[in-house]
Design a protein around this motif. Sequence first.
Motif, short mmCIF file in Angstrom:
data_model
loop_
_atom_site.label_atom_id
_atom_site.label_comp_id
_atom_site.label_asym_id
_atom_site.label_seq_id
_atom_site.Cartn_x
_atom_site.Cartn_y
_atom_site.Cartn_z
N ASP A 82 0.83 -1.20 0.00
CA ASP A 82 0.00 0.00 0.00
C ASP A 82 0.87 1.25 0.00
N ALA A 83 1.92 1.26 0.78
CA ALA A 83 2.82 2.41 0.85
C ALA A 83 3.52 2.63 -0.49
N ALA A 84 3.95 1.56 -1.12
CA ALA A 84 4.62 1.67 -2.42
C ALA A 84 3.66 2.23 -3.47
N THR A 85 2.42 1.77 -3.44
CA THR A 85 1.40 2.26 -4.38
C THR A 85 1.15 3.74 -4.16
N ARG A 86 1.02 4.15 -2.92
CA ARG A 86 0.79 5.56 -2.61
C ARG A 86 1.96 6.44 -3.05
N MET A 87 3.16 5.96 -2.85
CA MET A 87 4.34 6.72 -3.26
C MET A 87 4.38 6.88 -4.78
N GLU A 88 4.05 5.82 -5.51
CA GLU A 88 4.02 5.90 -6.97
C GLU A 88 2.92 6.86 -7.43
N ASP A 89 1.74 6.79 -6.80
CA ASP A 89 0.65 7.71 -7.13
C ASP A 89 1.07 9.16 -6.89
N VAL A 97 1.27 12.17 -9.64
CA VAL A 97 0.50 13.41 -9.47
C VAL A 97 1.42 14.62 -9.55
N ARG A 98 2.59 14.56 -8.90
CA ARG A 98 3.54 15.66 -8.97
C ARG A 98 3.98 15.94 -10.40
N ALA A 99 4.11 14.90 -11.20
CA ALA A 99 4.52 15.07 -12.59
C ALA A 99 3.41 15.69 -13.43
N ILE A 100 2.17 15.41 -13.08
CA ILE A 100 1.02 15.88 -13.87
C ILE A 100 0.56 17.28 -13.47
N LEU A 101 0.72 17.65 -12.21
CA LEU A 101 0.19 18.94 -11.74
C LEU A 101 0.58 20.13 -12.61
N PRO A 102 1.83 20.29 -13.01
CA PRO A 102 2.15 21.44 -13.86
C PRO A 102 1.43 21.40 -15.21
N LEU A 103 1.12 20.23 -15.70
CA LEU A 103 0.44 20.10 -17.00
C LEU A 103 -1.01 20.53 -16.91
N ILE A 104 -1.61 20.38 -15.75
CA ILE A 104 -3.03 20.69 -15.58
C ILE A 104 -3.29 22.18 -15.82
N ASP A 105 -2.29 23.01 -15.54
CA ASP A 105 -2.44 24.45 -15.77
C ASP A 105 -2.69 24.77 -17.24
N HIS A 106 -2.32 23.86 -18.14
CA HIS A 106 -2.49 24.08 -19.58
C HIS A 106 -3.86 23.62 -20.09
N GLU A 113 -11.92 21.11 -14.24
CA GLU A 113 -13.02 20.77 -13.32
C GLU A 113 -13.39 19.30 -13.41
N VAL A 114 -13.57 18.82 -14.63
CA VAL A 114 -13.98 17.43 -14.83
C VAL A 114 -12.88 16.48 -14.37
N LEU A 115 -11.64 16.79 -14.69
CA LEU A 115 -10.53 15.95 -14.26
C LEU A 115 -10.46 15.88 -12.74
N THR A 116 -10.66 17.00 -12.09
CA THR A 116 -10.62 17.05 -10.63
C THR A 116 -11.78 16.25 -10.02
N LEU A 117 -12.97 16.46 -10.53
CA LEU A 117 -14.13 15.79 -9.95
C LEU A 117 -14.16 14.29 -10.23
N CYS A 118 -13.84 13.90 -11.45
CA CYS A 118 -13.87 12.47 -11.79
C CYS A 118 -12.59 11.76 -11.35
N GLY A 119 -11.46 12.42 -11.54
CA GLY A 119 -10.19 11.77 -11.26
C GLY A 119 -9.80 11.75 -9.80
N TRP A 120 -9.98 12.88 -9.12
CA TRP A 120 -9.53 12.95 -7.73
C TRP A 120 -10.65 12.84 -6.73
#
Length: 86
Positions: free
Chosen positions: A13-20, A24-33, A40-47
């Motif tokens: 579980d810890a390894a899975t959380r670390m990978e997740d 997420v850290r890699a994707i966050l800067p891309l979300i600004d684009h 909104e949809v990505l946040t509501l459905c994905g997170w």
Amino acid sequence: MAPEPDETDFAEDAATRMEDERRVRAILPLIDHLSGGEREVLTLCGWADLSYEECARALGVPVGTVRSRLSRARARIAEMTEEANP
């Protein structure tokens, strides 16, 4: 005889959380684009883990709009990821 205590192994579980978290850290800067609707949809459905129907109700849009925005958001993130890692 007393039952054996539940010894849950949290390593997987810890390894899975670390990978997740890494992903997420890699994707966050891309979300600004993304457009506001795609974010909104990505946040509501994905997170927030809302269904398409729940997301549509929350945003006041048709389910088809949710599906198309989410599809576009995923495609744009995949495209930006490929461009960053040729």
